[in-house]
Design a protein around this motif. Structure first.
Motif, PDB file in Angstrom:
ATOM      1  N   SER A 147     -28.061 -20.400   8.252  1.00 25.61           N
ATOM      2  CA  SER A 147     -27.286 -21.600   7.971  1.00 25.61           C
ATOM      3  C   SER A 147     -26.090 -21.262   7.084  1.00 25.61           C
ATOM      4  CB  SER A 147     -28.166 -22.650   7.276  1.00 25.61           C
ATOM      5  OG  SER A 147     -28.590 -22.157   6.002  1.00 25.61           O
ATOM      6  N   CYS A 148     -25.273 -22.270   6.872  1.00 25.75           N
ATOM      7  CA  CYS A 148     -24.154 -22.159   5.937  1.00 25.75           C
ATOM      8  C   CYS A 148     -24.177 -23.368   5.014  1.00 25.75           C
ATOM      9  CB  CYS A 148     -22.817 -22.123   6.679  1.00 25.75           C
ATOM     10  SG  CYS A 148     -22.490 -20.579   7.547  1.00 25.75           S
ATOM     11  N   SER A 149     -23.814 -23.153   3.773  1.00 29.57           N
ATOM     12  CA  SER A 149     -23.572 -24.276   2.870  1.00 29.57           C
ATOM     13  C   SER A 149     -22.118 -24.674   3.049  1.00 29.57           C
ATOM     14  CB  SER A 149     -23.837 -23.879   1.419  1.00 29.57           C
ATOM     15  OG  SER A 149     -25.190 -23.524   1.240  1.00 29.57           O
ATOM     16  N   VAL A 150     -21.881 -25.948   3.267  1.00 28.38           N
ATOM     17  CA  VAL A 150     -20.514 -26.406   3.530  1.00 28.38           C
ATOM     18  C   VAL A 150     -20.180 -27.545   2.583  1.00 28.38           C
ATOM     19  CG1 VAL A 150     -20.608 -25.724   5.951  1.00 28.38           C
ATOM     20  CG2 VAL A 150     -21.250 -28.057   5.306  1.00 28.38           C
ATOM     21  N   LYS A 151     -18.896 -27.666   2.295  1.00 24.74           N
ATOM     22  CA  LYS A 151     -18.414 -28.751   1.442  1.00 24.74           C
ATOM     23  C   LYS A 151     -17.650 -29.740   2.304  1.00 24.74           C
ATOM     24  CE  LYS A 151     -15.695 -29.834  -2.675  1.00 24.74           C
ATOM     25  NZ  LYS A 151     -14.842 -29.297  -3.763  1.00 24.74           N
ATOM     26  N   MET A 152     -18.014 -31.021   2.159  1.00 20.86           N
ATOM     27  CA  MET A 152     -17.315 -32.086   2.853  1.00 20.86           C
ATOM     28  C   MET A 152     -16.741 -33.041   1.815  1.00 20.86           C
ATOM     29  SD  MET A 152     -20.033 -32.703   5.969  1.00 20.86           S
ATOM     30  CE  MET A 152     -18.862 -33.701   6.885  1.00 20.86           C
ATOM     31  N   TRP A 153     -16.073 -34.081   2.273  1.00 19.87           N
ATOM     32  CA  TRP A 153     -15.423 -34.983   1.333  1.00 19.87           C
ATOM     33  C   TRP A 153     -16.417 -35.710   0.426  1.00 19.87           C
ATOM     34  CZ3 TRP A 153     -16.656 -36.546   6.231  1.00 19.87           C
ATOM     35  CH2 TRP A 153     -17.330 -37.752   6.349  1.00 19.87           C
ATOM     36  N   ASP A 154     -17.686 -35.830   0.873  1.00 20.45           N
ATOM     37  CA  ASP A 154     -18.650 -36.603   0.095  1.00 20.45           C
ATOM     38  C   ASP A 154     -19.778 -35.756  -0.475  1.00 20.45           C
ATOM     39  OD1 ASP A 154     -19.817 -36.003   2.489  1.00 20.45           O
ATOM     40  OD2 ASP A 154     -20.726 -37.967   2.786  1.00 20.45           O
ATOM     41  N   GLY A 155     -19.638 -34.413  -0.464  1.00 23.82           N
ATOM     42  CA  GLY A 155     -20.679 -33.597  -1.075  1.00 23.82           C
ATOM     43  C   GLY A 155     -20.934 -32.298  -0.337  1.00 23.82           C
ATOM     44  N   GLU A 156     -21.970 -31.579  -0.804  1.00 21.39           N
ATOM     45  CA  GLU A 156     -22.350 -30.292  -0.224  1.00 21.39           C
ATOM     46  C   GLU A 156     -23.535 -30.497   0.727  1.00 21.39           C
ATOM     47  OE1 GLU A 156     -21.389 -27.031  -0.883  1.00 21.39           O
ATOM     48  OE2 GLU A 156     -19.871 -27.342  -2.426  1.00 21.39           O
ATOM     49  N   TYR A 157     -23.562 -29.726   1.822  1.00 25.21           N
ATOM     50  CA  TYR A 157     -24.633 -29.806   2.803  1.00 25.21           C
ATOM     51  C   TYR A 157     -25.014 -28.397   3.253  1.00 25.21           C
ATOM     52  CZ  TYR A 157     -23.463 -34.769   3.191  1.00 25.21           C
ATOM     53  OH  TYR A 157     -23.228 -36.092   2.916  1.00 25.21           O
ATOM     54  N   THR A 158     -26.271 -28.239   3.655  1.00 25.71           N
ATOM     55  CA  THR A 158     -26.719 -27.005   4.278  1.00 25.71           C
ATOM     56  C   THR A 158     -26.884 -27.273   5.767  1.00 25.71           C
ATOM     57  OG1 THR A 158     -27.845 -26.250   2.277  1.00 25.71           O
ATOM     58  CG2 THR A 158     -28.505 -25.235   4.356  1.00 25.71           C
ATOM     59  N   VAL A 159     -26.166 -26.524   6.583  1.00 32.11           N
ATOM     60  CA  VAL A 159     -26.089 -26.813   8.013  1.00 32.11           C
ATOM     61  C   VAL A 159     -26.492 -25.576   8.800  1.00 32.11           C
ATOM     62  CG1 VAL A 159     -24.610 -27.643   9.877  1.00 32.11           C
ATOM     63  CG2 VAL A 159     -24.198 -28.403   7.533  1.00 32.11           C
ATOM     64  N   GLY A 160     -27.382 -25.742   9.765  1.00 29.40           N
ATOM     65  CA  GLY A 160     -27.788 -24.648  10.633  1.00 29.40           C
ATOM     66  C   GLY A 160     -26.632 -24.158  11.489  1.00 29.40           C
ATOM     67  N   LEU A 161     -26.704 -22.893  11.895  1.00 29.05           N
ATOM     68  CA  LEU A 161     -25.612 -22.296  12.667  1.00 29.05           C
ATOM     69  C   LEU A 161     -25.359 -23.041  13.973  1.00 29.05           C
ATOM     70  CD1 LEU A 161     -26.374 -18.492  12.196  1.00 29.05           C
ATOM     71  CD2 LEU A 161     -24.947 -19.994  10.802  1.00 29.05           C
ATOM     72  N   GLN A 162     -26.442 -23.598  14.556  1.00 25.08           N
ATOM     73  CA  GLN A 162     -26.289 -24.301  15.830  1.00 25.08           C
ATOM     74  C   GLN A 162     -25.541 -25.624  15.675  1.00 25.08           C
ATOM     75  OE1 GLN A 162     -28.984 -23.949  14.040  1.00 25.08           O
ATOM     76  NE2 GLN A 162     -30.546 -25.510  14.399  1.00 25.08           N
ATOM     77  N   HIS A 163     -25.330 -26.044  14.414  1.00 25.90           N
ATOM     78  CA  HIS A 163     -24.637 -27.310  14.168  1.00 25.90           C
ATOM     79  C   HIS A 163     -23.236 -27.096  13.599  1.00 25.90           C
ATOM     80  CE1 HIS A 163     -28.270 -29.492  15.094  1.00 25.90           C
ATOM     81  NE2 HIS A 163     -28.941 -28.794  14.197  1.00 25.90           N
ATOM     82  N   LEU A 164     -22.720 -25.878  13.766  1.00 25.78           N
ATOM     83  CA  LEU A 164     -21.370 -25.567  13.293  1.00 25.78           C
ATOM     84  C   LEU A 164     -20.532 -24.999  14.427  1.00 25.78           C
ATOM     85  CD1 LEU A 164     -22.074 -23.853   9.840  1.00 25.78           C
ATOM     86  CD2 LEU A 164     -21.109 -26.126  10.214  1.00 25.78           C
ATOM     87  N   LYS A 165     -19.251 -25.297  14.395  1.00 27.50           N
ATOM     88  CA  LYS A 165     -18.300 -24.731  15.352  1.00 27.50           C
ATOM     89  C   LYS A 165     -16.995 -24.478  14.623  1.00 27.50           C
ATOM     90  CE  LYS A 165     -15.867 -25.694  19.692  1.00 27.50           C
ATOM     91  NZ  LYS A 165     -15.635 -26.710  20.759  1.00 27.50           N
ATOM     92  N   SER A 166     -16.555 -23.247  14.635  1.00 34.82           N
ATOM     93  CA  SER A 166     -15.347 -22.875  13.900  1.00 34.82           C
ATOM     94  C   SER A 166     -14.100 -23.440  14.574  1.00 34.82           C
ATOM     95  CB  SER A 166     -15.240 -21.356  13.795  1.00 34.82           C
ATOM     96  OG  SER A 166     -14.036 -20.995  13.139  1.00 34.82           O
ATOM     97  N   TYR A 167     -13.142 -23.866  13.729  1.00 35.48           N
ATOM     98  CA  TYR A 167     -11.847 -24.293  14.251  1.00 35.48           C
ATOM     99  C   TYR A 167     -10.921 -23.098  14.482  1.00 35.48           C
ATOM    100  CZ  TYR A 167     -12.426 -29.358  13.700  1.00 35.48           C
ATOM    101  OH  TYR A 167     -12.819 -30.662  13.842  1.00 35.48           O
ATOM    102  N   ASN A 168     -11.301 -21.928  13.977  1.00 35.61           N
ATOM    103  CA  ASN A 168     -10.490 -20.709  14.112  1.00 35.61           C
ATOM    104  C   ASN A 168      -9.086 -20.893  13.528  1.00 35.61           C
ATOM    105  OD1 ASN A 168     -12.497 -19.140  15.499  1.00 35.61           O
ATOM    106  ND2 ASN A 168     -12.057 -20.321  17.353  1.00 35.61           N
TER     107      ASN A 168
END
Length: 309
Positions: free
Chosen positions: A224-245
């Motif tokens: 997974s990756c820890s990600v920062k969004m406008w409303d806080g930090e989340y831990t997200v599995g790799l299958q739920h992420l897609k890079s914008y490149n």
């Protein structure tokens, strides 16, 4: 030295002899000699119909969480809450459910967990070998299966049942099986800190409402990756992420935008302001338009956020 009084010995002896019941007492006078008659009560065996009824009722009890999840989905899909509440989330939060879970309480998150569990249960019921009727009895047991694709969930459940010696497996057993399957199909984590990604919320109740939003990777983990969004930090599995490149400069620009939105969002805001910030959190480009920049600057000025040049 004087000898102990012999009267004392005799007195003790007399008391000891009085404790034993005289031989000439009758059964009525001596309760110790009473005979207790125990009447054996024959318990009738269950009839075939009663056995069938018992199994049916037991399965209904075990399927309670499944029925609850299906009912919640129908309430949501048909908008049967609309006469008293504006949103399904508000309905779940306010409604005084009698079957409230002692583990979680009943709120928006628990409602979606039950609905997702009902979908998984339905999948297992259709695809698993049901010769022994080993199916989940509560939502907590199958929650780890939400991390797997629906096609793999039955395989994982059957492995968990086997690990539990043919009984309903615990949450820990199911979680261990899911972990092994994930390691077997492990995809190398190639994300980098600072990278901008899109959130894919499908089949993840923890990310509901975040689908399509962008996030900044703040930590890279095994699965997974820890990600920062406008409303806080989340831990997200790799299958739920897609890079914008995005290019490095574009990623840095989005990081600054994320920080600005977060500072404003940390205040007590009106719903219209929250909606505006959330819409900025779903941009699919690495910049703000002139109008978006002006609106964000106004909000920063109004709510004390730092206005960047």
């Amino acid at each position: 030295m004087t000898k102990p009084s012999s009267k004392r010995k005799k007195l003790t002896s007399a008391l000891s002899s009085d404790d034993a019941p005289p031989d000439n007492l009758t059964q009525e006078e001596n309760p110790a000699l009473a005979t207790i008659n125990i009447i054996a009560v024959e318990v009738p065996e269950l009839t075939e119909q009663e056995i069938s009824d018992r199994l049916d009722l037991e399965r209904k009890v075990e399927r309670a969480f499944f029925e609850a999840g299906k009912a919640l989905m129908e309430l949501r899909d048909r908008k049967l809450y609309r006469s008293t509440h504006k949103t399904f989330e508000e309905y779940c939060r306010v409604r005084p459910w009698r079957w409230r879970s002692h583990r979680f309480g009943h709120n928006r998150r628990q409602s979606y967990l039950l609905m997702d569990a009902a979908v998984i249960f339905d999948n297992l019921e259709q695809k698993c070998d049901r010769s022994d009727h080993i199916l989940p009895t509560n939502e907590w047991q199958i929650r780890p299966l939400s991390k797997l694709d629906p096609d793999i969930q039955p395989e994982a459940w059957e492995q968990a049942v086997e690990s539990a010696n043919g009984k309903v497996p615990s949450h820990r057993i199911v979680k261990d099986v899911v972990q092994r399957i994930m390691e077997r199909t492990r995809i190398p984590n190639t994300y980098q800190i600072g990278e901008v990604c899109q959130i894919l919320a499908k089949d993840n109740p923890e990310l509901r409402g975040k689908g399509g939003c962008w996030a900044i990777v703040s930590a890279v983990n095994d699965f997974s990756c820890s990600v920062k969004m406008w409303d806080g930090e989340y831990t997200v599995g790799l299958q739920h992420l897609k890079s914008y490149n995005y290019l490095p400069a574009e990623c840095e620009q989005m990081r600054l935008v994320c920080d600005r939105i977060s500072r404003v969002y940390s205040n007590s805001l009106e719903e219209t302001v929250k909606s505006l910030l959330q819409s900025l959190g779903k941009l699919n480009r690495p910049y703000l338009t002139a109008v978006e920049e002006k609106l964000l600057s106004v909000l920063e000025s109004e709510y004390g956020g730092e206005i960047l040049p």
